[in-house]
Structure formats: C-alpha cells, structure tokens
Design an enzyme around this catalytic site. Structure first.
Site, PDB file in Angstrom:
ATOM      1  N   ASP A 168       0.461  -1.100   0.293  1.00 17.53           N
ATOM      2  CA  ASP A 168      -0.005   0.083   0.409  1.00 17.53           C
ATOM      3  C   ASP A 168       1.193   1.227  -0.299  1.00 17.53           C
ATOM      4  O   ASP A 168       1.495   1.461   1.178  1.00 17.53           O
ATOM      5  CB  ASP A 168      -0.623  -0.192   1.356  1.00 17.53           C
ATOM      6  N   ARG A 172       2.831   9.763   0.783  1.00 16.56           N
ATOM      7  CA  ARG A 172       2.405  11.455   1.564  1.00 16.56           C
ATOM      8  C   ARG A 172       3.330  12.489   0.737  1.00 16.56           C
ATOM      9  O   ARG A 172       4.717  12.106   0.923  1.00 16.56           O
ATOM     10  CB  ARG A 172       3.634  10.958   3.094  1.00 16.56           C
ATOM     11  N   ALA A 193       5.134  -6.918  -5.789  1.00 15.84           N
ATOM     12  CA  ALA A 193       3.859  -7.483  -5.221  1.00 15.84           C
ATOM     13  C   ALA A 193       2.740  -8.091  -6.264  1.00 15.84           C
ATOM     14  O   ALA A 193       2.891  -8.506  -6.622  1.00 15.84           O
ATOM     15  CB  ALA A 193       3.294  -6.066  -4.661  1.00 15.84           C
ATOM     16  N   LYS A 197      -2.573  -2.222  -3.331  1.00 16.65           N
ATOM     17  CA  LYS A 197      -3.837  -1.222  -2.672  1.00 16.65           C
ATOM     18  C   LYS A 197      -3.650  -0.033  -3.252  1.00 16.65           C
ATOM     19  O   LYS A 197      -2.516   0.481  -2.601  1.00 16.65           O
ATOM     20  CB  LYS A 197      -4.055  -1.812  -1.374  1.00 16.65           C
ATOM     21  N   GLY A 233     -13.068   5.311  -0.873  1.00 11.97           N
ATOM     22  CA  GLY A 233     -13.478   6.641   0.075  1.00 11.97           C
ATOM     23  C   GLY A 233     -14.792   5.797   0.557  1.00 11.97           C
ATOM     24  O   GLY A 233     -14.924   4.886   0.320  1.00 11.97           O
ATOM     25  N   GLY A 260      -6.425   6.339   9.838  1.00 12.18           N
ATOM     26  CA  GLY A 260      -6.446   5.494   9.525  1.00 12.18           C
ATOM     27  C   GLY A 260      -7.381   4.386   9.113  1.00 12.18           C
ATOM     28  O   GLY A 260      -7.651   2.858   8.748  1.00 12.18           O
ATOM     29  N   GLY A 262      -7.993   3.750   5.378  1.00 11.96           N
ATOM     30  CA  GLY A 262      -8.035   2.648   4.280  1.00 11.96           C
ATOM     31  C   GLY A 262      -6.639   1.573   5.624  1.00 11.96           C
ATOM     32  O   GLY A 262      -6.607   0.503   4.573  1.00 11.96           O
ATOM     33  N   ASP A 263      -5.800   1.778   6.864  1.00 14.04           N
ATOM     34  CA  ASP A 263      -4.949   0.864   7.564  1.00 14.04           C
ATOM     35  C   ASP A 263      -6.416   0.041   7.711  1.00 14.04           C
ATOM     36  O   ASP A 263      -5.568  -1.084   8.071  1.00 14.04           O
ATOM     37  CB  ASP A 263      -4.246   1.194   8.229  1.00 14.04           C
ATOM     38  N   GLY A 305      -8.753   9.449  15.244  1.00 18.69           N
ATOM     39  CA  GLY A 305      -7.556   8.527  15.484  1.00 18.69           C
ATOM     40  C   GLY A 305      -8.008   7.497  14.814  1.00 18.69           C
ATOM     41  O   GLY A 305      -8.594   7.297  14.668  1.00 18.69           O
TER      42      GLY A 305
END
Length: 323
Positions: A168, A172, A193, A197, A233, A260, A262-263, A305
């Site tokens: 992934d 950033r 890979a 994603k 999204g 978080g 997406g994680d 968070g």
C-alpha cells in the site's frame, strides 16, 4: 501458503500523530493537540490483531519515551514487537495532522532523520520475516537510506520464504523531495508485489489521469499480481485479479476522521486472505472479504484517531448485519 500459519508481518514506520482538538482548523489555528499513535504499517498490524489475527510489526523507533510508548502499544494490542529495534541517536518521528471540516487530513512531519529512517538490513529479524504468510509494506520506507536497503532486503527474505507481498504505497507527498522521485521510487518495486492497494488519489498520482475507469486502473496492473485494489472512500472499492474484476460498495456512516480507515481496510482484508488464501481465486469469497474490509474501514472513520478507532470482529459483523 499451507503450513505457514497466518502471520501478517507489517514493515515500516510507527510514529506519533498530533491531532488538533478542534476539527476544521489549520495547524496554526489549532488551540491544542492530542497525541495519537500512528504510522500506516503499524496501524495495519494492529488492525489484524484487533480482529483476532496474528500480526507482527518490524521497524525502528527512537530510544525515547515516545518510542517506548509505541512499542508498549503494539504489545498491548497483541502485536509481536520482536522485530522492533531502538535507536539511541535519533528521535521517534512526529506528525502534526490537521483534520479539515470534511474529515480529510493534511500533514506536517518532523523526521530529519527520525529513527524509522535509520533501520539497517543487519537489524532485520530474519527468523520472523521467514515466518510471514503475508509481508506488508508502504513506500515511506523507500525514501531514504539506510531504511530503503533494509526494506528491499526484507522483501527478498519474505518472498524467498514463500510469503505473499502486500503493498500500500500510502503516498505522503510532503515527505518526498519531489513528485517525480516519489512516483519513480513507488513504482520501482511495483512488479514484485502480489497484492497492491491504491486510493483514487494515488491512482491519479501514479497514472497522471484523473479517472477510476478500468482502462486507467489497468495501467497499474502487472501479470505477476494476484490482486489489485482501488479504494474509493465512502464509495467502496474496485478489485482486479487475473480472472475476474468487480466493485463492492461501502457502508454509509457519519465520517468523523478518515485517519486509519485505509489501514483498517488493508489489515482486515489481509487477515481474511491468510485465513483462506483460496479467496484470491474465488470471486464470491473475495467479495465477502472485501465487504468485511469495507465495513472495517467505515467504522474506523466514525471516530477520532487511527488505533483507538480500529474495530473488533463483533463491531464489524454488527455493521454488516445492520448497514
């Protein structure tokens, strides 16, 4: 992957996010900040463990209060931290994250250099890497040496031992010297890979085309891939394999903070894949796994968070039963 267990090893950065107490303001306007543990690879590991899976995190932290705190958070959340090393000469990375009024984020990083960037290949826990059913990573660890070489060596070790490689990019832009270097280095390991994603923002960044149509996505497809995912999204997710493709809608929730999400999606999907690797070849099973992952991502976006928001299996099944 039979006999390899179900261990997901996540590699890269773990850091402290400082999040404004007030949403919808700039960093300069924020009256105060709350510290929150973060870093995409660490979030993925905790997402797996929160759902009852086996997870480990590999990376480097500063030998400081924040670094020790982060290692303790991994352990408290059931994540194996035996591949975490500490650097006495560098600090744990910090990121100030503004939450815009719409719940999306902007970042300002303090890492010059931070401990995560200083991990060397000699510091890798080779035994742990060889036990991975899935080895998951991002692109932030590709930015600078010596971490880049450690990252590439860890991929080699895991792949040679039979792990699936999961990528992934977690773009950033603020951390890269230039957009061109970001694109080049992110794509430099693309072909290796098994599972990739990307978000729709990353899709546009890597292809240069503002579209999520199949012909654009397929520019990122490689014949060696087992699964390519494009997250959209609150619109859900598109998926592509060698034999089939499709789209899975998300669950409608009140978004508070997308940090978080997406994680959570990645961690939950990887947990499902290591539980039943045949889902990569079975469209019905894969769609069920993606539905589960979409629910995980949606729940995570309903709270502030990343790590505190990652759901348990009970929470996910409750949303799926009562969407």
């Amino acid at each position: 992957m039979a006999g390899r267990g179900e261990l997901v090893v996540s590699f890269g950065e773990m850091l402290i996010d400082f999040v404004p107490t007030l949403a919808g303001v700039s960093l300069a306007e924020a009256p105060a900040f709350v510290k929150a543990p973060g870093g995409a690879p660490a979030n993925v590991a905790i997402a797996v463990a929160r759902l009852g899976g086996k997870a480990a995190f590999a990376g480097k932290l500063g030998d400081d209060e924040f670094g020790r705190m982060l290692a303790a958070i991994l352990r408290e959340n059931g994540v194996d931290d035996s591949a975490v090393v500490f650097d006495a000469g560098a600090r744990t990375a910090l990121a100030f994250v503004t939450l815009r009024a719409d719940g999306e984020r902007e970042f300002m990083f303090y890492r010059n250099p931070s401990a995560d960037m200083l991990l060397t290949a000699d510091e890798l826990n080779v035994d742990l890497l060889k036990r991975a059913a899935v080895f998951h990573y991002g692109s932030i660890s590709l930015i600078a040496e010596p971490c880049r070489s450690a990252h590439l060596r860890a991929m080699e070790i895991a792949k040679e031992a039979g792990a699936l490689l999961s990528y992934d990019p977690n773009l950033r832009e603020a951390l890269w010297p230039s957009r061109e270097e970001a694109r080049t280095k992110i794509l430099s390991i693309w072909d290796q890979a098994d599972i990739v994603k990307v978000s729709e923002v990353e899709l546009e960044f890597l292809t240069g085309i503002n579209s999520v149509e199949d012909d654009v996505v397929m520019k990122l497809w490689r014949p060696t891939f087992k699964l390519l995912l494009v997250t959209l999204g609150d619109q859900g997710c598109k998926y592509y394999t060698t034999d089939f493709r499709g789209a899975v809608p998300s669950y409608k929730v009140e978004q508070v903070d997308t940090t978080g999400a997406g994680d959570a999606f990645v961690g939950s999907l990887l947990k499902k894949i290591v539980q039943d690797p045949s889902s990569l070849q079975d469209q019905k099973k894969l769609e069920e796994a993606i539905k589960f992952a979409n629910a995980c991502g949606a729940i995570t976006a309903t709270k502030k968070g990343a790590i505190p928001s990652l759901p348990t299996e009970t929470e996910v099944l409750r949303l799926m039963e009562n969407p």
